[in-house]
Design a protein around this motif. Structure first.
Motif: not given
Ligand code: WTA
Length: 650
Positions: A70-73, A458-459, A466-467, A494-496
Motif C-alpha cells: 500500500k504505497l508507500p508502505y 516519470g517517462e 533512477l527510480v 515521481i508518482k508511484g
C-alpha cells in the motif's frame, strides 16, 4: 529499453566508455549462476523468486502472504516468524559449520582472533542474556558506538536475539552526532568501548560517549568493552564493564520467534537538511534480501574467505559483514584499522595472510591505492582472490581497470554494486558468472528488481533519475518517527515509484550507469552535466589520481566547472599540466565539459564513508570559506574545513 524520442532529459550523458569485460571462462564454469534464465524467471514472477530466496532461511512459523503493498508502505512475508540470530548462528552450530570460522579478525596493532560459529554463538547468547537481565525488552532501542572489534557484531546479534532494535553509530562520529542519534531513538542503554586503534593512535570512544551523554539524561547504562586500556572517566551509577556485565549471564537464551515485520534495526543517514534520518529495517524481508544478494552476487562457496572492508557503522557493514554473510554461514575477515598502517600495503598483507578469495571495497579506497602506486600490492601474493566488488560511489572506468589488472590479475570478475542505506540490499549489480561488464557501469538490476531511468514526468529516458518501480524485500519501512518525511523524500517526487535521488543513464544495451546524486549535477550553459562523468575523464589523465568537480557561479555560462585534483606521487604540479588536464577532458567529453579551473589539492575532502563533500568544495570555489581559492594544497586546510562541516552534516 527506453524509447526516448524527443522527451526532455534531466541530465545529459556525455562520456562514452566502450570497453567490455566478459566473465573469465574458468569463473563461469564453477559459478552459482551460469544462465541468464534467472532474470526471465524472476521477471515473470518476482514474488515467487523472493519466496524461493526466503525459503533458504529458517522460519519458526511460515508466512501467509508474501507481499502487501500500500504505497508507500510494503509488508513482506506477512504472518511469518523468525529470529535473525537463530538464522545467523543456531542453524549453523547444529551442523558441520559449528567449528567453521565466522570471523577472522585482525586488530590494527596486529593482534588477531578467530571466532568460530560456536564461539560467536556462545558470546551472543551470554550478551543477550545479560541485556535481558538488565531489563532490555523487545522493542527497546539500544545504541552501539564501537570500534571494529568482534564485540560489535556480538552486541548486534544479541540485540537481534531478544528483539531490541539496535542503532549502530559509526565510531568516527563526533559526540554531537552521537548525541543527536541517541536523542532521536531515546535508547536507555549505550554500548561502547574505552577506545579503538586507528592509524597508530587511539580513538577516545568512551570520552566521546561521556561528552554526548551530557545531553541525554534518559540514558541509564553504558556498557564499556575494554579494548585499549586507555584512561577513561568512570560514572559509577551508569557505567558497567562488558566483562562484569556478562559475569552472571546465562549460557543460552532461546531465540524468540519475531514477526517478519518487527524492527531489526535503525540506521541513521544524513539527509539534505542536516537532520539525520533514522532508516527503519525489519526482519524477514531484510534477511531474505541481504542473504540472497550476498549468495548470488558474491557467488558464495562454502570455502570462501570473504572480506568486506567497510566499517560496520555503515549499512554496507550491517548487510554485508554481519547479516548477509552470517545468514549464509560464510567466513568473513574483519579489520579494525586503516589501510596505511603501519604501511600502505596493509590490505594486501591481510589478503595474503588469510587467503582472502572475495574482496569488497569502495572506489575511494581504490583511487587512493592508485595514487600510492602499484609497488604496495605488488609486494604481496594476491593469487587467492577470485572475485572483487565495489560499493559506495560510481567507480571511474580507469580505477575499475586498475582494480581488474593490478588487484585481480585479470582473472577476477568485478561486481560494481549499487544500493543505499534505504534499499538495505544491493539492487543493481552484475552477476559475476554471466554479466559482461563495462567499466563504470553497475550493469543490470538484480533479478526481481525493476529499475528505470525517468524524467520529471516519470517517462523513461536515456538519462535522468533512477527510480525503482516495485517493492523489494529489504526496502526501508520508514524514517523513524517521521512518516511525512518518508513520503515526501522517497515517494512524492515521481508518482508511484521509489525515488533514489541518484542520476543515471541507460545505454543502448540496457546497462545502467550511475551519475551520482542529483544535487551533484552542474548546469553549464544550459546543459545538465554530471560531475561524475567529468571526474572520470579527469582520472583518465595519467597524472591524475583523484578528482572532484563542482559547478561555481559564472556570469555567462550559469555555472563554470572547477576541478579539484590530486596528482599521483612523483608528478610535478605545473601550470602546463593544468592546461593538459583541461584539454584532456575537452577531448574525452567535449569542449562543453572543459574545466574553467584546475586546482591542485593535497587531499580531497570526504565524508567519513568516503564520499566527496562537493558542497564544501563549492564553498571553496565561490570563495565563501577560504580567501585564497586557488589552492587546497595544504592538507590541514581540508581537514579543518571538513571538521567544520562534518558535525553539521552528522
Ligand atoms: C552511491 C551505500 C554508484 C549512490 C551502500 C547512492 C553508488 C549512495 C554505488 C548511497 C555504486 C552506492 N555506483 N553510486 N555502485 N553504490 N552509491 O546510503 O549515490 O551510504 O545513492 O549506501 O551511494 O549511499 P549509502
Amino acid at each position: 529499453m527506453a524509447k526516448t524520442g524527443q522527451r526532455e532529459e534531466p541530465i545529459q550523458a556525455l562520456l562514452k566508455e566502450g570497453r567490455k569485460f566478459p566473465p573469465p571462462k574458468e569463473f563461469t564454469k564453477a559459478a552459482r549462476v551460469k544462465s541468464p534464465a534467472i532474470y526471465k524467471e524472476a521477471a515473470a514472477n518476482p514474488l515467487r523468486f523472493w519466496e524461493k530466496q526466503a525459503k533458504e532461511l529458517r522460519w519458526l512459523k511460515p508466512w501467509k502472504k508474501t507481499l502487501e503493498w500500500k504505497l508507500p508502505y510494503a509488508k513482506w512475508f506477512i504472518g511469518g516468524k523468525l529470529n535473525v540470530s537463530d538464522n545467523c548462528l543456531d542453524r549453523h552450530v547444529e551442523g558441520p559449520r559449528r567449528n567453521k570460522a565466522a570471523f577472522i579478525w585482525e586488530g590494527e596493532p596486529g593482534d588477531s582472533r578467530v571466532l568460530t560459529y560456536w564461539d560467536l554463538y556462545r558470546e551472543v547468547n551470554r550478551f543477550a542474556s545479560a541485556l535481558r537481565k538488565h531489563g532490555v525488552k523487545k522493542g527497546d532501542a539500544v545504541t552501539i558506538y564501537m570500534p571494529m572489534i568482534p564485540e560489535l557484531p556480538i552486541a548486534m546479534l544479541a540485540c537481534a536475539r531478544i528483539g531490541a532494535p539496535h542503532s549502530v553509530v559509526f565510531g568516527g562520529f563526533s559526540p554531537e552526532s552521537l548525541r543527536d542519534r541517541i536523542n532521536d531513538c531515546k535508547s536507555k542503554v549505550v554500548i561502547t568501548a574505552d577506545g579503538g586503534y586507528r592509524r597508530g593512535g587511539q580513538v577516545a570512544l568512551k570520552k566521546n560517549t561521556d561528552e554526548a551523554l551530557k545531553g541525554c539524561a534518559f540514558v541509564s547504562s553504558v556498557i564499556v568493552f575494554k579494548r585499549t586500556g586507555q584512561d577513561i572517566d568512570w560514572h559509577r551509577d551508569r557505567d558497567i564493564w562488558w566483562h562484569d556485565f556478562v559475569k552472571d549471564a546465562d549460557a543460552y537464551v532461546k531465540p524468540e520467534p519475531f514477526d517478519a515485520e518487527d524492527m531489526l534495526y535503525l540506521l541513521y543517514t544524513s539527509g539534505s537538511t542536516g537532520k539525520p534520518k533514522g532508516i527503519v529495517h525489519t526482519t524477514g524481508g531484510y534477511l531474505t534480501g541481504v542473504s540472497a544478494t550476498h549468495r548470488l552476487i558474491f557467488d558464495l562457496r562454502e570455502e570462501d574467505v570473504y572480506w568486506c572492508t567497510a566499517d560496520i557503522g555503515w549499512v554496507t557493514g550491517h548487510s554485508y559483514i554481519v547479516y548477509g554473510p552470517l545468514a549464509n554461514g560464510a567466513t568473513g575477515v574483519m579489520y579494525e584499522g586503516t589501510p596505511d598502517f603501519p604501511d600502505k600495503d596493509r590490505f594486501w598483507r591481510i589478503v595474503e595472510k588469510y587467503g582472502v578469495t572475495i574482496l569488497y571495497t569502495a572506489p575511494t579506497a581504490i583511487r587512493t591505492f592508485v595514487r600510492w602506486g602499484d609497488e604496495y600490492p605488488k609486494r604481496c601474493n594476491l593469487s587467492s582472490l577470485r572475485l572483487l566488488g565495489t560499493v559506495g560511489e560510481p567507480i571511474n572506468p580507469e580505477a575499475w581497470v586498475w582494480y581488474w589488472k593490478v588487484i585481480g590479475g585479470g582473472r577476477c570478475p568485478i561486481v560494481d554494486t549499487w544500493w543505499q542505506t534505504e534499499t538495505g540490499q544491493i539492487l543493481i549489480s552484475p552477476l559475476p558468472g554471466i554479466t559482461v561488464c563495462k567499466p563504470g557501469s553497475a550493469t543490470f538490476p538484480f533479478p526481481g528488481i525493476e529499475a528505470d531511468v525517468v524524467n520529471d514526468k516519470g517517462e523513461s529516458v536515456d538519462a535522468g533519475y533512477l527510480v525503482i518501480k516495485r517493492p523489494w524485500p529489504a526496502m526501508l519501512r520508514g524514517i523513524y518517527g517521521d512518516p511525512e518525511r518518508y513520503q515526501r523524500q522517497y515517494w512524492s517526487q515521481i508518482k508511484g515509484v521509489y525515488f533514489t535521488g541518484d542520476g543515471a543513464k541507460r545505454d543502448k544495451e540496457g546497462y545502467f550507469w550511475l551519475l551520482g546524486r542529483i544535487d551533484d549535477v552542474m548546469n553549464v550553459s544550459g546543459h545538465r552535466v554530471s560531475t561524475m562523468e567529468v571526474e572520470s575523464a579527469l582520472v583518465d589523465h595519467p597524472a591524475v589520481a583523484e578528482a572532484a568537480v563542482i559547478g561555481r557561479t559564472h556570469e555567462i555560462k550559469g555555472q563554470a566547472i572547477s576541478a579539484f585534483v590530486t596528482i599521483k606521487v612523483g608528478r610535478p604540479q605545473t601550470e602546463e599540466l593544468k592546461k593538459e588536464i583541461k584539454e584532456h577532458v575537452a577531448k574525452k567529453i567535449g569542449a562543453l565539459a572543459r574545466p574553467d579551473d584546475v586546482i591542485y589539492a593535497a587531499e580531497l575532502p570526504k565524508t567519513r564513508s568516503g564520499k566527496i563533500m562537493r558542497r564544501l568544495l563549492r564553498d571553496v570555489a565561490e570563495g565563501r570559506a577560504l580567501g585564497d581559492t586557488t589552492t587546497l594544497a595544504d592538507a590541514t586546510v581540508v581537514s579543518d574545513l571538513k571538521q567544520k562541516y562534518e558535525d553539521k552534516e552528522g
